[in-house]
Design a protein around this motif. Sequence first.
Motif, PDB file in Angstrom:
ATOM      1  N   ILE A   1      -2.861  12.994 -26.007  1.00 25.96           N
ATOM      2  CA  ILE A   1      -3.748  11.923 -26.157  1.00 25.96           C
ATOM      3  C   ILE A   1      -5.403  12.652 -25.899  1.00 25.96           C
ATOM      4  N   SER A   2      -5.222  13.249 -24.576  1.00 26.51           N
ATOM      5  CA  SER A   2      -6.585  13.871 -24.535  1.00 26.51           C
ATOM      6  C   SER A   2      -7.283  14.641 -25.413  1.00 26.51           C
ATOM      7  N   PHE A   3      -6.238  15.590 -26.150  1.00 21.42           N
ATOM      8  CA  PHE A   3      -6.550  16.291 -27.231  1.00 21.42           C
ATOM      9  C   PHE A   3      -7.051  15.662 -28.465  1.00 21.42           C
ATOM     10  N   LEU A   4      -6.313  14.634 -28.643  1.00 23.67           N
ATOM     11  CA  LEU A   4      -6.716  13.979 -30.106  1.00 23.67           C
ATOM     12  C   LEU A   4      -7.914  13.045 -29.731  1.00 23.67           C
ATOM     13  N   VAL A   5      -8.114  12.675 -28.319  1.00 24.21           N
ATOM     14  CA  VAL A   5      -9.381  11.828 -28.266  1.00 24.21           C
ATOM     15  C   VAL A   5     -10.574  12.773 -28.338  1.00 24.21           C
ATOM     16  N   ILE A   6     -10.377  13.891 -27.689  1.00 24.43           N
ATOM     17  CA  ILE A   6     -11.591  14.834 -27.777  1.00 24.43           C
ATOM     18  C   ILE A   6     -11.866  15.453 -29.114  1.00 24.43           C
ATOM     19  N   LEU A   7     -10.888  15.620 -29.716  1.00 22.26           N
ATOM     20  CA  LEU A   7     -11.171  15.914 -31.291  1.00 22.26           C
ATOM     21  C   LEU A   7     -11.610  15.239 -32.143  1.00 22.26           C
ATOM     22  N   GLY A   8     -11.177  13.723 -31.930  1.00 22.61           N
ATOM     23  CA  GLY A   8     -11.961  12.643 -32.647  1.00 22.61           C
ATOM     24  C   GLY A   8     -13.471  12.484 -32.177  1.00 22.61           C
ATOM     25  N   ILE A   9     -13.886  12.849 -30.983  1.00 22.34           N
ATOM     26  CA  ILE A   9     -15.426  12.577 -30.432  1.00 22.34           C
ATOM     27  C   ILE A   9     -15.813  13.792 -31.208  1.00 22.34           C
ATOM     28  N   GLU A  10     -15.394  14.828 -31.097  1.00 21.59           N
ATOM     29  CA  GLU A  10     -16.153  16.008 -31.816  1.00 21.59           C
ATOM     30  C   GLU A  10     -16.302  15.814 -33.251  1.00 21.59           C
ATOM     31  N   THR A  11     -15.429  15.271 -33.890  1.00 18.90           N
ATOM     32  CA  THR A  11     -15.360  14.986 -35.424  1.00 18.90           C
ATOM     33  C   THR A  11     -16.173  13.939 -35.710  1.00 18.90           C
ATOM     34  N   ILE A  12     -16.314  12.876 -34.949  1.00 21.38           N
ATOM     35  CA  ILE A  12     -17.191  12.106 -34.983  1.00 21.38           C
ATOM     36  C   ILE A  12     -18.906  12.199 -35.131  1.00 21.38           C
ATOM     37  N   GLN A  13     -18.835  13.224 -33.934  1.00 19.00           N
ATOM     38  CA  GLN A  13     -20.436  13.755 -33.613  1.00 19.00           C
ATOM     39  C   GLN A  13     -20.865  14.460 -35.019  1.00 19.00           C
ATOM     40  N   TYR A  14     -19.776  15.087 -35.739  1.00 20.03           N
ATOM     41  CA  TYR A  14     -20.363  16.206 -36.711  1.00 20.03           C
ATOM     42  C   TYR A  14     -20.449  15.305 -37.923  1.00 20.03           C
ATOM     43  N   VAL A  15     -19.159  14.638 -38.219  1.00 17.30           N
ATOM     44  CA  VAL A  15     -19.412  13.754 -39.484  1.00 17.30           C
ATOM     45  C   VAL A  15     -20.589  12.953 -39.620  1.00 17.30           C
ATOM     46  N   PHE A  16     -20.919  12.196 -38.596  1.00 16.45           N
ATOM     47  CA  PHE A  16     -21.981  11.103 -38.478  1.00 16.45           C
ATOM     48  C   PHE A  16     -23.332  11.561 -38.002  1.00 16.45           C
ATOM     49  N   SER A  17     -23.462  13.145 -38.029  1.00 17.15           N
ATOM     50  CA  SER A  17     -24.549  13.731 -37.594  1.00 17.15           C
ATOM     51  C   SER A  17     -25.290  13.267 -36.625  1.00 17.15           C
ATOM     52  N   ILE A  18     -24.581  13.299 -35.473  1.00 21.68           N
ATOM     53  CA  ILE A  18     -25.258  12.872 -34.297  1.00 21.68           C
ATOM     54  C   ILE A  18     -24.806  14.148 -33.036  1.00 21.68           C
ATOM     55  N   GLY A  19     -24.270  15.093 -33.639  1.00 21.09           N
ATOM     56  CA  GLY A  19     -24.015  16.307 -32.386  1.00 21.09           C
ATOM     57  C   GLY A  19     -23.364  17.287 -33.197  1.00 21.09           C
ATOM     58  N   THR A  20     -22.994  18.400 -32.442  1.00 16.51           N
ATOM     59  CA  THR A  20     -22.170  19.569 -32.863  1.00 16.51           C
ATOM     60  C   THR A  20     -20.758  19.385 -32.657  1.00 16.51           C
ATOM     61  N   PHE A  21     -19.943  19.807 -33.544  1.00 17.26           N
ATOM     62  CA  PHE A  21     -18.540  20.047 -33.429  1.00 17.26           C
ATOM     63  C   PHE A  21     -18.382  21.455 -32.792  1.00 17.26           C
ATOM     64  N   ALA A  22     -17.975  21.326 -31.491  1.00 21.61           N
ATOM     65  CA  ALA A  22     -17.931  22.812 -30.655  1.00 21.61           C
ATOM     66  C   ALA A  22     -16.421  22.871 -30.179  1.00 21.61           C
ATOM     67  N   VAL A  23     -15.732  24.068 -30.611  1.00 24.56           N
ATOM     68  CA  VAL A  23     -14.675  24.471 -29.832  1.00 24.56           C
ATOM     69  C   VAL A  23     -14.646  24.473 -28.193  1.00 24.56           C
ATOM     70  N   SER A  24     -15.762  25.050 -27.946  1.00 25.80           N
ATOM     71  CA  SER A  24     -16.153  25.371 -26.457  1.00 25.80           C
ATOM     72  C   SER A  24     -16.189  23.649 -25.923  1.00 25.80           C
ATOM     73  N   ASP A  25     -16.762  22.728 -26.379  1.00 21.64           N
ATOM     74  CA  ASP A  25     -16.663  21.202 -25.699  1.00 21.64           C
ATOM     75  C   ASP A  25     -15.141  20.849 -25.727  1.00 21.64           C
ATOM     76  N   ILE A  26     -14.492  21.287 -26.524  1.00 19.43           N
ATOM     77  CA  ILE A  26     -12.969  20.663 -26.539  1.00 19.43           C
ATOM     78  C   ILE A  26     -12.486  21.356 -25.477  1.00 19.43           C
ATOM     79  N   LEU A  27     -12.609  22.568 -25.249  1.00 18.78           N
ATOM     80  CA  LEU A  27     -11.943  23.407 -24.103  1.00 18.78           C
ATOM     81  C   LEU A  27     -12.267  22.925 -22.672  1.00 18.78           C
ATOM     82  N   LEU A  28     -13.654  22.459 -22.695  1.00 16.10           N
ATOM     83  CA  LEU A  28     -14.360  22.129 -21.458  1.00 16.10           C
ATOM     84  C   LEU A  28     -13.882  20.813 -21.350  1.00 16.10           C
ATOM     85  N   ASN A  29     -13.956  19.862 -22.211  1.00 17.62           N
ATOM     86  CA  ASN A  29     -13.542  18.292 -21.988  1.00 17.62           C
ATOM     87  C   ASN A  29     -12.098  18.251 -21.619  1.00 17.62           C
TER      88      ASN A  29
END
Length: 198
Positions: free
Chosen positions: A144-172
């Motif tokens: 659940i945690s991984f999929l939610v965080i992955l979804g957040i990062e993907t939304i940020q990238y796809v909708f041009s509102i942030g960076t898709f960062a592997v480091s953010d996934i690990l930290l989150n």
Amino acid sequence: MNKIFRYCLVGVISVLAAYVLIDQLAYPVLMKYHHLATAMSRFSYTKLFLEIYAAMSLFFLYVQLLRKKFSPIYLYLFYSVYLFLLFIVLFGKARNYHSLSLVPWDFLVWNRTTLTEAFLNVIYFIPLGVLFSFATKWWEFLVISFLVILGIETIQYVFSIGTFAVSDILLNLLGCCLGRLFFLFLPYWLEKKQKFVH
């Protein structure tokens, strides 16, 4: 008298912790994002509201721990505001911007802003980890945690509102795991505290 003194002491500690968390850590990092800074500057008391919310959350968390019982009202109010603020922080920082960072350790640089942001990326997700721990096994929690965080990062990238960062996934994910540990450790801490009091 001892109980009143403890409440007063915890109240002061909560205010100081909220000040450090918001004024010294979170606010300076959030204000470097132009879009978010513009939105927050429209309200004169944004920082004060965040400090009051953080202080009250910490203080009433202590009260719940002292009573050895969590009030549904506290949980509903805390998570309603928390999820709203998390949404703003995650999706309100930038507009018409996206980038991709596949380096898992890009936050390990001797730069105060970068390290502070990395620390906050862990802290922001601790309450989410607690929330995801209710009625879940370890593997369910991780999925659940991984999929939610992955979804957040993907939304940020796809909708041009942030960076898709592997480091953010690990930290989150680390933040979520700390929330899980808090959730699991809490009953033992309360039981030990009760034995100590008697």
